[in-house]
Design a protein around this motif. Structure first.
Motif, PDB file in Angstrom:
ATOM      1  N   ALA A  99     -12.975  -4.537  -1.536  1.00  0.00           N
ATOM      2  CA  ALA A  99     -11.999  -3.818  -2.350  1.00  0.00           C
ATOM      3  C   ALA A  99     -12.654  -2.811  -3.279  1.00  0.00           C
ATOM      4  CB  ALA A  99     -11.165  -4.815  -3.156  1.00  0.00           C
ATOM      5  N   ALA A 100     -13.773  -3.181  -3.884  1.00  0.00           N
ATOM      6  CA  ALA A 100     -14.431  -2.273  -4.823  1.00  0.00           C
ATOM      7  C   ALA A 100     -14.976  -1.034  -4.126  1.00  0.00           C
ATOM      8  CB  ALA A 100     -15.556  -3.008  -5.551  1.00  0.00           C
ATOM      9  N   HIS A 101     -15.273  -1.144  -2.846  1.00  0.00           N
ATOM     10  CA  HIS A 101     -15.840  -0.018  -2.098  1.00  0.00           C
ATOM     11  C   HIS A 101     -14.769   0.878  -1.486  1.00  0.00           C
ATOM     12  CE1 HIS A 101     -19.741  -1.965  -2.497  1.00  0.00           C
ATOM     13  NE2 HIS A 101     -19.192  -3.072  -2.015  1.00  0.00           N
ATOM     14  N   GLU A 102     -13.565   0.376  -1.314  1.00  0.00           N
ATOM     15  CA  GLU A 102     -12.501   1.170  -0.689  1.00  0.00           C
ATOM     16  C   GLU A 102     -11.203   1.045  -1.481  1.00  0.00           C
ATOM     17  OE1 GLU A 102     -12.258   1.678   3.435  1.00  0.00           O
ATOM     18  OE2 GLU A 102     -13.881   0.267   3.881  1.00  0.00           O
ATOM     19  N   PRO A 103     -11.181   1.535  -2.723  1.00  0.00           N
ATOM     20  CA  PRO A 103      -9.983   1.375  -3.561  1.00  0.00           C
ATOM     21  C   PRO A 103      -8.758   2.087  -2.993  1.00  0.00           C
ATOM     22  CG  PRO A 103     -11.574   2.864  -4.579  1.00  0.00           C
ATOM     23  CD  PRO A 103     -12.268   2.219  -3.425  1.00  0.00           C
ATOM     24  N   ASP A 104      -8.969   3.212  -2.312  1.00  0.00           N
ATOM     25  CA  ASP A 104      -7.818   3.925  -1.749  1.00  0.00           C
ATOM     26  C   ASP A 104      -7.152   3.097  -0.656  1.00  0.00           C
ATOM     27  OD1 ASP A 104      -8.314   6.026  -3.434  1.00  0.00           O
ATOM     28  OD2 ASP A 104      -9.386   7.221  -1.935  1.00  0.00           O
ATOM     29  N   ARG A 105      -7.942   2.453   0.178  1.00  0.00           N
ATOM     30  CA  ARG A 105      -7.380   1.618   1.233  1.00  0.00           C
ATOM     31  C   ARG A 105      -6.638   0.421   0.626  1.00  0.00           C
ATOM     32  NH1 ARG A 105      -8.625   1.521   6.558  1.00  0.00           N
ATOM     33  NH2 ARG A 105     -10.657   2.519   6.220  1.00  0.00           N
ATOM     34  N   VAL A 106      -7.195  -0.136  -0.430  1.00  0.00           N
ATOM     35  CA  VAL A 106      -6.535  -1.268  -1.093  1.00  0.00           C
ATOM     36  C   VAL A 106      -5.168  -0.848  -1.610  1.00  0.00           C
ATOM     37  CG1 VAL A 106      -6.626  -2.842  -3.058  1.00  0.00           C
ATOM     38  CG2 VAL A 106      -8.680  -2.439  -1.697  1.00  0.00           C
ATOM     39  N   ARG A 107      -5.113   0.301  -2.292  1.00  0.00           N
ATOM     40  CA  ARG A 107      -3.828   0.775  -2.826  1.00  0.00           C
ATOM     41  C   ARG A 107      -2.839   1.041  -1.702  1.00  0.00           C
ATOM     42  NH1 ARG A 107      -7.237   3.305  -6.688  1.00  0.00           N
ATOM     43  NH2 ARG A 107      -7.513   5.123  -5.345  1.00  0.00           N
ATOM     44  N   GLU A 108      -3.330   1.616  -0.613  1.00  0.00           N
ATOM     45  CA  GLU A 108      -2.443   1.909   0.521  1.00  0.00           C
ATOM     46  C   GLU A 108      -1.871   0.621   1.118  1.00  0.00           C
ATOM     47  OE1 GLU A 108      -2.749   3.559   5.116  1.00  0.00           O
ATOM     48  OE2 GLU A 108      -4.424   3.877   3.727  1.00  0.00           O
ATOM     49  N   LEU A 109      -2.709  -0.392   1.306  1.00  0.00           N
ATOM     50  CA  LEU A 109      -2.232  -1.633   1.897  1.00  0.00           C
ATOM     51  C   LEU A 109      -1.336  -2.408   0.936  1.00  0.00           C
ATOM     52  CD1 LEU A 109      -5.393  -2.885   3.829  1.00  0.00           C
ATOM     53  CD2 LEU A 109      -3.393  -1.710   4.731  1.00  0.00           C
ATOM     54  N   ALA A 110      -1.635  -2.348  -0.359  1.00  0.00           N
ATOM     55  CA  ALA A 110      -0.776  -3.005  -1.339  1.00  0.00           C
ATOM     56  C   ALA A 110       0.603  -2.360  -1.357  1.00  0.00           C
ATOM     57  CB  ALA A 110      -1.410  -2.949  -2.725  1.00  0.00           C
ATOM     58  N   GLU A 111       0.642  -1.065  -1.268  1.00  0.00           N
ATOM     59  CA  GLU A 111       1.926  -0.369  -1.239  1.00  0.00           C
ATOM     60  C   GLU A 111       2.665  -0.657   0.061  1.00  0.00           C
ATOM     61  OE1 GLU A 111       5.176   1.841  -2.277  1.00  0.00           O
ATOM     62  OE2 GLU A 111       3.520   1.080  -3.516  1.00  0.00           O
ATOM     63  N   ARG A 112       1.927  -0.776   1.150  1.00  0.00           N
ATOM     64  CA  ARG A 112       2.556  -1.127   2.421  1.00  0.00           C
ATOM     65  C   ARG A 112       3.125  -2.543   2.364  1.00  0.00           C
ATOM     66  NH1 ARG A 112      -0.970   0.609   7.350  1.00  0.00           N
ATOM     67  NH2 ARG A 112      -0.790   2.527   6.123  1.00  0.00           N
ATOM     68  N   TRP A 113       2.393  -3.449   1.698  1.00  0.00           N
ATOM     69  CA  TRP A 113       2.933  -4.801   1.509  1.00  0.00           C
ATOM     70  C   TRP A 113       4.246  -4.733   0.736  1.00  0.00           C
ATOM     71  CZ3 TRP A 113       4.706  -7.668  -2.456  1.00  0.00           C
ATOM     72  CH2 TRP A 113       5.006  -8.997  -2.175  1.00  0.00           C
ATOM     73  N   ARG A 114       4.269  -3.928  -0.330  1.00  0.00           N
ATOM     74  CA  ARG A 114       5.491  -3.816  -1.137  1.00  0.00           C
ATOM     75  C   ARG A 114       6.653  -3.323  -0.291  1.00  0.00           C
ATOM     76  NH1 ARG A 114       8.590  -0.303  -3.951  1.00  0.00           N
ATOM     77  NH2 ARG A 114       7.420   1.434  -3.073  1.00  0.00           N
ATOM     78  N   HIS A 115       6.410  -2.343   0.570  1.00  0.00           N
ATOM     79  CA  HIS A 115       7.458  -1.828   1.447  1.00  0.00           C
ATOM     80  C   HIS A 115       7.958  -2.926   2.385  1.00  0.00           C
ATOM     81  CE1 HIS A 115       9.617   0.929   4.117  1.00  0.00           C
ATOM     82  NE2 HIS A 115       9.025   0.308   5.126  1.00  0.00           N
ATOM     83  N   GLU A 116       7.042  -3.681   2.993  1.00  0.00           N
ATOM     84  CA  GLU A 116       7.431  -4.773   3.875  1.00  0.00           C
ATOM     85  C   GLU A 116       8.191  -5.853   3.117  1.00  0.00           C
ATOM     86  OE1 GLU A 116       6.907  -5.466   7.460  1.00  0.00           O
ATOM     87  OE2 GLU A 116       7.123  -3.330   7.076  1.00  0.00           O
ATOM     88  N   ALA A 117       7.787  -6.093   1.876  1.00  0.00           N
ATOM     89  CA  ALA A 117       8.451  -7.117   1.076  1.00  0.00           C
ATOM     90  C   ALA A 117       9.907  -6.749   0.800  1.00  0.00           C
ATOM     91  CB  ALA A 117       7.692  -7.332  -0.231  1.00  0.00           C
ATOM     92  N   TRP A 118      10.161  -5.483   0.493  1.00  0.00           N
ATOM     93  CA  TRP A 118      11.553  -5.067   0.279  1.00  0.00           C
ATOM     94  C   TRP A 118      12.357  -5.201   1.573  1.00  0.00           C
ATOM     95  CZ3 TRP A 118      13.996  -5.118  -3.941  1.00  0.00           C
ATOM     96  CH2 TRP A 118      13.395  -4.771  -5.157  1.00  0.00           C
ATOM     97  N   ARG A 119      11.749  -4.817   2.688  1.00  0.00           N
ATOM     98  CA  ARG A 119      12.462  -4.886   3.962  1.00  0.00           C
ATOM     99  C   ARG A 119      12.775  -6.321   4.358  1.00  0.00           C
ATOM    100  NH1 ARG A 119      11.853  -5.279   9.442  1.00  0.00           N
ATOM    101  NH2 ARG A 119       9.669  -5.894   9.331  1.00  0.00           N
ATOM    102  N   ASN A 120      11.940  -7.253   3.917  1.00  0.00           N
ATOM    103  CA  ASN A 120      12.078  -8.645   4.345  1.00  0.00           C
ATOM    104  C   ASN A 120      12.649  -9.568   3.267  1.00  0.00           C
ATOM    105  OD1 ASN A 120      10.768  -9.145   7.185  1.00  0.00           O
ATOM    106  ND2 ASN A 120       9.472  -7.628   6.176  1.00  0.00           N
ATOM    107  N   THR A 121      13.259  -9.014   2.228  1.00  0.00           N
ATOM    108  CA  THR A 121      13.904  -9.786   1.146  1.00  0.00           C
ATOM    109  C   THR A 121      12.958 -10.795   0.516  1.00  0.00           C
ATOM    110  OG1 THR A 121      14.864 -11.523   2.574  1.00  0.00           O
ATOM    111  CG2 THR A 121      16.170  -9.519   2.265  1.00  0.00           C
ATOM    112  N   VAL A 122      11.723 -10.367   0.263  1.00  0.00           N
ATOM    113  CA  VAL A 122      10.728 -11.252  -0.342  1.00  0.00           C
ATOM    114  C   VAL A 122      10.958 -11.413  -1.839  1.00  0.00           C
ATOM    115  CG1 VAL A 122       8.257 -11.498  -0.850  1.00  0.00           C
ATOM    116  CG2 VAL A 122       9.010 -10.748   1.425  1.00  0.00           C
ATOM    117  N   PHE A 123      11.524 -10.416  -2.476  1.00  0.00           N
ATOM    118  CA  PHE A 123      11.658 -10.452  -3.937  1.00  0.00           C
ATOM    119  C   PHE A 123      12.861 -11.280  -4.366  1.00  0.00           C
ATOM    120  CE2 PHE A 123       9.541  -6.258  -3.179  1.00  0.00           C
ATOM    121  CZ  PHE A 123       8.300  -6.652  -3.640  1.00  0.00           C
TER     122      PHE A 123
END
Length: 769
Positions: A540-564
């Motif tokens: 994570a410390a070496h690829e912060p942009d990828r981490v942010r991208e995947l975290a945001e993708r998780w958030r998108h999937e979470a909304w689509r799947n009624t996780v919240f």
């Protein structure tokens, strides 16, 4: 369209469109495609990735080994981190939260992703197959009905028969004792049995029932294909096995968990289950702070911990034996070749036993929050009793880490140890080249796969509604072609722990974000799975942009799947619907009926004070149990024993008994009073005709899932509260008089009860209106 016909909608060519039951087309019955295979799905509870022979285990599993040799072994299969979510995804093809199960079926905070009810519009695998001409059977653990709807007066719309199964036998709850099940259901009714015969063992009984269902079908129909869902209660705690099977594994684990883990890992690399470059995570990453080093243990500790694992191995052995019995019957019927068999685990191995394991399972299972100082979570008991009917045990964390070799962490985690599970598929008559498959497969892929292999379409509509699109995809092509692609992406979530697999990368957030951080906030780790499948090098410390991208993708999937909403404040466990309030109202129980269901009984007693009022008419020599609530895992009992009135209290395996002179012949009133105090304590008193006769003060309160067996009146059902009393009298049915009435009156809640009842149903109606 007529209500009875809606389930067949979408099956063009079998049932033509019609408008009423008077239409001749109503006489058309669904017929399975010619040559359709039988299907057996065997789901094992809390089985770790490495616990079966094909995945590196030292536990002999010859029948499962045989299926693996002739079939497909999946090395990159993932499931949900807990059991109910995995089962919901398996049966619907939906992601767990979209199937209503973001958690196990013991909560109902009022959010769609945590409703703990399968969507009415989503046909289950059983419903689809039955609509396609299959016979559908289930034995074992269901765990897809809210615990508040398990009692005998509950709506049964979410019970197995109402969700597509022709026949059912097993435990509706999340687990049970294998020697003395707390409650068994056959089809839609509780099995009315006062006690179990010596030698009864649930795994054997489930296998007997499964074979009988198939036999009864074949006596009447030689051609109809069947779907059998065999959901084992093993190896969920309490971990139990038969004495002869435990004995076979004696001495196997004396060298300890460090050595066994390394040996499993070496076998996995030799067999290609994990790549040769994979690393076994060291203690700093693999929960070493929770696992004592074997060489530092005393001889007594080693003997205790080895026994726990001998019992676990015996339970896995017994699962394999059940496979062997099913295969033998299929061979006798000449149907083995054209039967698809799927064997999988619902999640990773569990660390619920803690660093030292426990012989007092309910003293720590199901508890949310800290326990008071001095709480005994492992009542000292004879080591030889572990696995038997007198003791409810769970193996230590060190063995759970062995179960999950080579991965980190355990059940409920979104690290690989929580979600990476074994999967074996066998179909001798099927096309394709058997062998290892390393494609990423998720549990929701199984239902679409089996429907495709069976040649049965999933209904486009169900219960008058459009069926939701499935999240899973068929892996039939993967079976046929080792080079076919698997899935690319999948989100995970459990009590706020998050993860996303996306191609070669996996982002993991092992703790929920704090308020204000946002759904994609909090600490995230990053792993490159092809080079680091065991999550040992956080990038994570070496690829912060990828981490942010995947975290945001998780958030998108979470909304689509009624996780919240994420469970960042504990309300997932404390908020319950106000509709449960009637379950806590006073109730008069009828003698000699099947025990009051577990959750219904708990609403009367757990985390609260309570009174029991019994009106009796006694004859000379009257004796027997007046009431019993619980079992060997914890409970209390009131009985007339000879010329004495007996109060027995089983505090998670520690027994206390007090006696006084029994009342004489004639009418009398006996009252049991339990008073809750701070520190999760109870004090008991028994009055006879208004005069206090015995007391038990400062007892550890039975909380969480205890008392597990419900209240029985006039006898002690199944697993006894007081073993010594049971040895003399079995269920000790009351005789020599009459129990005129017995009434439970719940009192004030304990100070530790954080439950909040909300008018969830009314709020939901207001939103709809």
């Amino acid at each position: 369209m007529d209500r009875a016909a809606r389930g067949y909608e979408g099956f063009a060519g079998r049932v033509e469109e019609f408008t009423s039951a008077s239409d001749p087309a109503w006489r058309v019955r669904p017929t399975a495609p010619e040559g359709a295979p039988n299907i057996i799905v065997m789901l094992v509870d809390d089985l770790g990735f490495s616990d079966l022979g094909p995945f590196g285990s030292e536990i002999p599993t010859p029948f499962i080994d045989g299926l693996a040799d002739e079939g497909w072994v999946f090395t990159n299969y993932r499931t949900a981190p807990m059991c109910s979510p995995a089962r919901a995804a398996l049966l619907t093809g939906l992601n767990p939260h979209r199937a209503g199960f973001g958690f196990v079926a013991h909560i109902d905070p009022g959010y769609p992703g945590f409703a703990c009810e399968l969507p009415a519009a989503a046909p289950t695998l059983a419903e689809s197959l039955r609509a396609g001409g299959y016979a559908t059977f289930m034995v074992g653990k269901w765990h897809l009905t809210l615990e508040s709807r398990l009692h005998d007066g509950a709506d049964r719309s979410s019970w197995p028969l109402q969700r597509g199964f022709d026949r059912y036998f097993g435990s509706m709850d999340g687990f049970t004792s294998l020697h003395h099940p707390h409650r068994l259901v056959q089809d839609n009714s509780v099995v009315d049995v006062a006690e179990f015969p010596d030698g009864f063992f649930l795994t054997d009984e489930l296998t007997d029932r499964a074979i009988a269902m198939v036999d009864e079908l074949r006596v009447n129909d030689r051609r109809k294909p069947f779907f059998l869902y065999y959901a084992h209660t093993s190896v969920h705690g309490p971990i139990q096995a038969k004495a002869e099977d435990i004995e076979r594994h004696g001495g196997r684990y004396e060298r300890g968990w460090n050595a066994l883990r390394e040996e499993r890992f070496e076998r996995q690399r030799l067999r290609g289950i994990v790549p040769a470059h994979a690393e076994l995570p060291g203690d700093a990453l693999a929960d070493g702070d929770r696992i004592p080093h074997w060489d530092d243990l005393s001889a007594e500790e080693r003997a205790l911990f080895a026994r726990h694992m001998e019992v676990y191995a015996a339970a896995v052995d017994e699962i394999d034996q059940s496979v062997g019995r099913l295969l033998s019957r299929l061979d006798e019927l000449g149907e083995r070749e054209n039967t698809i068999i799927v064997i999988a685990s619902d999640n990773g191995g569990t660390a619920e036993g803690g660093p030292t394991g426990t012989r007092s399972y309910f003293a720590q299972f199901g508890l949310h929050g800290a326990v008071p100082d001095g709480w005994v979570s492992d009542v000292p008991r004879d080591v030889s009793e572990i696995g038997g009917p007198r003791l409810y045990g769970q193996y230590p964390t060190g063995w759970a880490r062995v179960s999950n070799t080579p991965f980190r962490s355990f059940k409920s985690s979104t690290y690989e140890g929580g979600v990476h599970a074994p999967l074996v598929i066998s179909w001798p008559a099927g096309a394709g080249s058997p062998g290892l498959r390393d494609q990423f497969v998720f549990v929701s892929d199984l239902a679409p796969t089996l429907l495709e292999l069976a040649g049965v379409a999933r209904p486009a509509q169900w219960n008058g509604m459009a069926a939701p699109e499935v999240d899973g995809g068929s892996i039939a092509e993967v079976l046929a072609d080792p080079a076919a692609p698997g899935r690319a992406q999948q989100y995970f979530e459990c009590v706020g722990r998050r993860a996303l697999v996306d191609g070669e990368w996996k982002a993991v957030s092992p703790i929920p974000p704090t308020p204000g951080q946002g759904a994609a906030g909090g600490a995230w780790e990053l792993y490159h799975l092809p080079s680091d499948p065991t999550e040992t090098r956080d990038r994570a410390a070496h690829e912060p942009d990828r981490v942010r991208e995947l975290a945001e993708r998780w958030r998108h999937e979470a909304w689509r799947n009624t996780v919240f909403p994420l469970d960042d404040d504990g309300t997932l466990f404390s908020v319950r619907p106000a509709s449960e309030a009637p379950l806590s109202e006073p109730v008069e129980l009828v003698p000699f009926r099947p025990p009051l269901e577990r959750f219904r009984s708990a609403r009367l007693t757990v985390l609260r004070s309570f009174d029991v009022h019994a009106e009796l008419h006694l004859e000379r020599g009257a004796e027997g149990v007046l009431l019993a609530h619980g079992d060997q895992g914890g409970g209390y009992l009131l009985a007339l024993d000879g010329d004495e009135l007996l109060l027995s209290y089983n505090a998670y395996g520690a027994m206390r008994r007090v006696r006084t002179t029994a009342p004489g012949p004639g009418a009398c009133r006996i009252e049991l009073r339990a008073r809750a105090a701070l520190g999760l304590r109870w004090s008991f008193a028994v009055d006879v005709d208004g005069v206090e006769r015995v007391r038990l003060d400062d007892m550890p309160m039975l909380v969480g899932m205890a008392p597990f067996t419900g209240i029985s009146v006039g006898y002690d059902y199944g697993g006894p509260v007081d073993w010594e009393l049971s040895e003399r009298h079995r269920s000790y049915r009351f005789r020599g008089g009459r129990i005129t009435s017995l009434r439970y009156v719940p009192g004030e809640a304990s100070p530790e009860d954080a439950t909040v009842l909300r008018a969830i149903e009314r709020e939901m109606r207001d939103l709809v209106d």
